[in-house]
Write a protein that holds these residues in place. Sequence first.
Motif, PDB file in Angstrom:
ATOM      1  N   UNK A   1       0.855  -1.193   0.000  1.00 44.05           N
ATOM      2  CA  UNK A   1       0.000   0.000   0.000  1.00 44.05           C
ATOM      3  C   UNK A   1       0.886   1.236   0.000  1.00 44.05           C
ATOM      4  N   UNK A   2       0.690   2.075  -1.011  1.00 43.85           N
ATOM      5  CA  UNK A   2       1.553   3.252  -1.117  1.00 43.85           C
ATOM      6  C   UNK A   2       0.985   4.444  -0.359  1.00 43.85           C
ATOM      7  N   UNK A   3      -0.312   4.436  -0.133  1.00 43.10           N
ATOM      8  CA  UNK A   3      -0.965   5.489   0.669  1.00 43.10           C
ATOM      9  C   UNK A   3      -1.908   4.791   1.643  1.00 43.10           C
ATOM     10  N   UNK A   4      -2.146   5.429   2.775  1.00 39.91           N
ATOM     11  CA  UNK A   4      -3.078   4.834   3.731  1.00 39.91           C
ATOM     12  C   UNK A   4      -4.507   5.034   3.207  1.00 39.91           C
ATOM     13  N   UNK A   5      -5.476   4.249   3.718  1.00 40.07           N
ATOM     14  CA  UNK A   5      -6.867   4.465   3.312  1.00 40.07           C
ATOM     15  C   UNK A   5      -7.305   5.909   3.554  1.00 40.07           C
ATOM     16  N   UNK A   6      -6.838   6.507   4.641  1.00 40.12           N
ATOM     17  CA  UNK A   6      -7.226   7.903   4.946  1.00 40.12           C
ATOM     18  C   UNK A   6      -6.699   8.840   3.869  1.00 40.12           C
ATOM     19  N   UNK A   7      -5.463   8.574   3.406  1.00 38.86           N
ATOM     20  CA  UNK A   7      -4.894   9.432   2.345  1.00 38.86           C
ATOM     21  C   UNK A   7      -5.652   9.253   1.029  1.00 38.86           C
ATOM     22  N   UNK A   8      -6.016   8.000   0.716  1.00 41.18           N
ATOM     23  CA  UNK A   8      -6.806   7.774  -0.509  1.00 41.18           C
ATOM     24  C   UNK A   8      -8.169   8.454  -0.377  1.00 41.18           C
ATOM     25  N   UNK A   9      -8.783   8.330   0.801  1.00 41.77           N
ATOM     26  CA  UNK A   9     -10.115   8.936   0.996  1.00 41.77           C
ATOM     27  C   UNK A   9     -10.034  10.447   0.782  1.00 41.77           C
ATOM     28  N   UNK A  11      -7.851  12.103  -0.970  1.00 41.81           N
ATOM     29  CA  UNK A  11      -7.584  12.358  -2.392  1.00 41.81           C
ATOM     30  C   UNK A  11      -8.881  12.282  -3.197  1.00 41.81           C
ATOM     31  N   UNK A  12      -9.682  11.246  -2.937  1.00 39.46           N
ATOM     32  CA  UNK A  12     -10.923  11.083  -3.699  1.00 39.46           C
ATOM     33  C   UNK A  12     -12.000  12.076  -3.265  1.00 39.46           C
ATOM     34  N   UNK A  13     -12.021  12.451  -1.978  1.00 41.50           N
ATOM     35  CA  UNK A  13     -12.972  13.490  -1.536  1.00 41.50           C
ATOM     36  C   UNK A  13     -12.748  14.752  -2.368  1.00 41.50           C
TER      37      UNK A  13
END
Length: 214
Positions: A1-9, A11-13
């Motif tokens: 995983x290159x980004x944490x779920x929080x970082x992906x969230x 980014x997509x927000x």
Amino acid sequence: MKKSPEEHAARFDEKASEYDESKSDEYRACANLVIEHAAPDAEDVVLDLGTGTGAIALALAPDAERVVGRDISEGMMDEARAKAQQEGLENAAFDRGTFREPEYDGPVDVVTSNFAMHHLSDEEKREAIEVIAGLEPRKFVLGDVMFFGEPDPEAPFYSPDVDDPATVGTLADAFTSAGFSLTAVERVHDQVGVLVAERSPVAEAEAPDPDSGE
Ligand SMILES: C[S@@+](CC[C@H](N)C(=O)[O-])C[C@H]1O[C@@H](n2cnc3c(N)ncnc32)[C@H](O)[C@@H]1O
């Protein structure tokens, strides 16, 4: 995983409101194949993981009993909820859940996921596929960035800093280890494809009968 779920969230927000306008031809072809292969029956429950703005979930809702969308980005799911309301689709519901913790324990007939699992490391994808197998769907249709050969380093179809696509072989191995049989492999691009995995009737037939006393 290159980004944490929080970082992906996060980014997509940020990109949620423009997400639907930013699609490549390969994305569209992949999404159409996922929808075509999912083909739910009228009494089926569909679980769409990494549902985003609901491209797959909302396309399948008219044909299914119920569609459950799970994602980590509330911004993306707000777009999905707004579209469901506009389209009068009352059988589609969107809530927080991840691939490895979908936060759904009802019945599932068909699991779908499009362009989302490549955010997980290969080990996490393997764990997610085990979790999905545990939900006992009849079928899992995965459309995603995946490598059919050596990816061209000059033309990556993904963002190497945030995405972590697997090879088709790695995914196929994870599916079979989790008790699925691969029944279709669709190559959209040398870095994009759709895999259809079905619960192996052989594995089920060979499973010991818990009531047989053996
Ligand atoms: C590129 S979008 C794809 C959305 C949608 N499936 C589609 O076909 O348009 C990827 C989505 O995966 C979600 N996502 C990323 N990591 C996730 C995870 N671990 N669990 C669930 N969703 C995740 C993101 O929030 C984003 O909405």
